[in-house]
Design an enzyme around this catalytic site. Structure first.
Site, PDB file in Angstrom:
ATOM      1  N   CYS A 113     -14.343 -21.946 -11.222  1.00  0.00           N
ATOM      2  CA  CYS A 113     -13.705 -20.799 -11.883  1.00  0.00           C
ATOM      3  C   CYS A 113     -14.625 -20.120 -12.896  1.00  0.00           C
ATOM      4  CB  CYS A 113     -12.412 -21.232 -12.558  1.00  0.00           C
ATOM      5  SG  CYS A 113     -11.181 -21.769 -11.373  1.00  0.00           S
ATOM      6  N   HIS A 255     -10.167 -15.972 -17.780  1.00  0.00           N
ATOM      7  CA  HIS A 255      -9.937 -16.477 -16.432  1.00  0.00           C
ATOM      8  C   HIS A 255      -8.427 -16.559 -16.192  1.00  0.00           C
ATOM      9  CE1 HIS A 255     -10.212 -18.601 -12.772  1.00  0.00           C
ATOM     10  NE2 HIS A 255      -9.631 -19.682 -13.249  1.00  0.00           N
ATOM     11  N   ASN A 285      -4.587 -17.592  -9.218  1.00  0.00           N
ATOM     12  CA  ASN A 285      -5.956 -17.944  -9.592  1.00  0.00           C
ATOM     13  C   ASN A 285      -6.870 -17.725  -8.384  1.00  0.00           C
ATOM     14  OD1 ASN A 285      -8.329 -19.186 -10.359  1.00  0.00           O
ATOM     15  ND2 ASN A 285      -7.374 -21.081 -11.072  1.00  0.00           N
TER      16      ASN A 285
END
Ligand code: UT7
Length: 329
Positions: A113, A255, A285
């Site tokens: 990520c 994020h 995500n």
């Protein structure tokens, strides 16, 4: 010399997987998913013949068009991904081929990520040194290819998507990427968020497939705690290193893993919630895709004015995390 973002783009597949769709597949419900994560739906790249290079290729094409340059003008392509089309060749080489960037060198970078921030910082060094003039920094993941859709602890979280930026020398030293702090902690992270199968330790066998080793495993609670602390710490570190007060920040682009982590980061920085960018409700995500997808949406909404102070922060598998401060050119 500083490096500045001169174009942004994103690509989200058209197919939607909503919480209601997941209710039919798993023992879960829309209320739980929304209240614990903030996610309402995510995009899925359904065509089995298309993967991460396709999404990144779409982003790369848009970047060329927006900047009105030829593919042959590109010096370097970095693709941040943890779901490359295949182990090799790199997805960056596949993107190079898709757009015909015959003068570029190209490589992949995997920091899960945090991949886009790692790639952006890496690319900035090539610009700052004068070695390269036009670098494409892309982040994309086809997360649906590594998700076990019978596992409610991960299936609800992730979606597919890609984004990217073009990086070039800034007009002057007061604009562009002004600071970056990046961290890793393999000791605490290596067993908490991972996919064990398919690498050199556990290459694909009937056994690895039976044991579901080609899917993501996550210790959600531990990752949550580490993410909240690390993202807030690095965000405040970026603020104090650059003498930024909360009111100086135009946008925090965190994020997009969980709305609760996003809110906690904004709160620690003391910034108004309206300045904390979030699209997790629509995309979930998307791993290395999340931050450049957000940047492209902000850009599209004409919110990135000259002189805007933008702080990017991320946290992901590894553990990896970091923050980058940009003064928009
Ligand atoms: O990008 C970086 C990587 N990822 C992250 O940052 C994600 C970090 N973690 C998280 O976002 C959260 O930990 C999750 C969203 C994964 C889980 O939320 P949580 O509030 O930590 O829930 P939990 O795992 O503590 O589970 C609470 C309850 C459990 O039931 P009991 O034991 O209290 O009866 C779970 O079994 O919720 C249950 N549960 C679910 N219920 C409905 C877990 N997943 C689900 C689900 N639907 N999908």
């Amino acid at each position: 010399m500083k490096a500045a973002i001169t174009a942004t783009a994103n690509f989200l597949p058209a197919d939607i997987l909503s919480n209601h769709d997941l209710e039919l597949m798993l023992e879960t419900n829309d209320e739980w998913i929304r209240s614990r994560t903030g996610i309402g739906e995510r995009r899925i790249l359904k065509d089995p013949a298309k993967a991460t290079s396709f999404m990144c290729g779409e982003v790369a094409r848009q970047l060329l068009e927006k900047r009105q340059i030829a593919a042959t003008d590109i010096d370097l392509i970095i693709v941040a991904t943890m779901t490359p089309d295949m182990l090799f060749p790199s997805t960056a080489c596949l993107v190079q081929s898709i757009i015909g960037a015959t003068n570029a060198w190209a490589f992949d970078l995997n920091a899960a990520c945090s991949g886009f921030l790692y790639a952006l910082n890496t690319a900035a060094r090539f610009i700052e040194s004068g070695a390269q003039k036009k670098v494409m920094v892309l982040g994309g993941d086809k997360m649906s290819s590594v998700i076990d859709y019978t596992d409610r602890s991960t299936a609800i979280l992730f979606g597919d998507g890609a984004g990217g930026v073009l990086l070039e020398p800034a007009q002057d030293d007061s604009f562009g990427i002004l600071d970056a702090r990046l961290y890793s902690d393999g000791t605490n992270g290596k067993d908490r968020l991972l996919m064990t199968g398919g690498g050199s330790l556990h290459p694909a066998t009937h056994e690895t497939i039976d044991k579901k080793m080609h899917y993501i495993y996550q210790d959600g609670r531990q990752v949550f705690k580490a993410a909240v602390t690390s993202m807030a710490d690095v965000a405040t570190e970026i603020m104090s290193r650059n003498n930024l007060r909360s009111e100086d920040i135009d946008y925090l682009v965190p994020h997009q893993a969980n709305q609760r982590i996003i809110d906690a980061t904004g709160e620690r920085m003391g910034i108004d919630p309206s300045k904390v960018f979030s699209n997790v409700v629509r995309y979930g995500n998307t791993t290395a895709g999340t931050i450049p997808i957000c940047l492209a949406e902000l850009d599209e909404q004409k919110k990135l004015h000259r002189g805007a102070n933008i702080v990017l922060v991320s946290f992901g598998a590894g553990y990896t995390w970091g923050g980058i401060y940009i003064k928009w050119q």
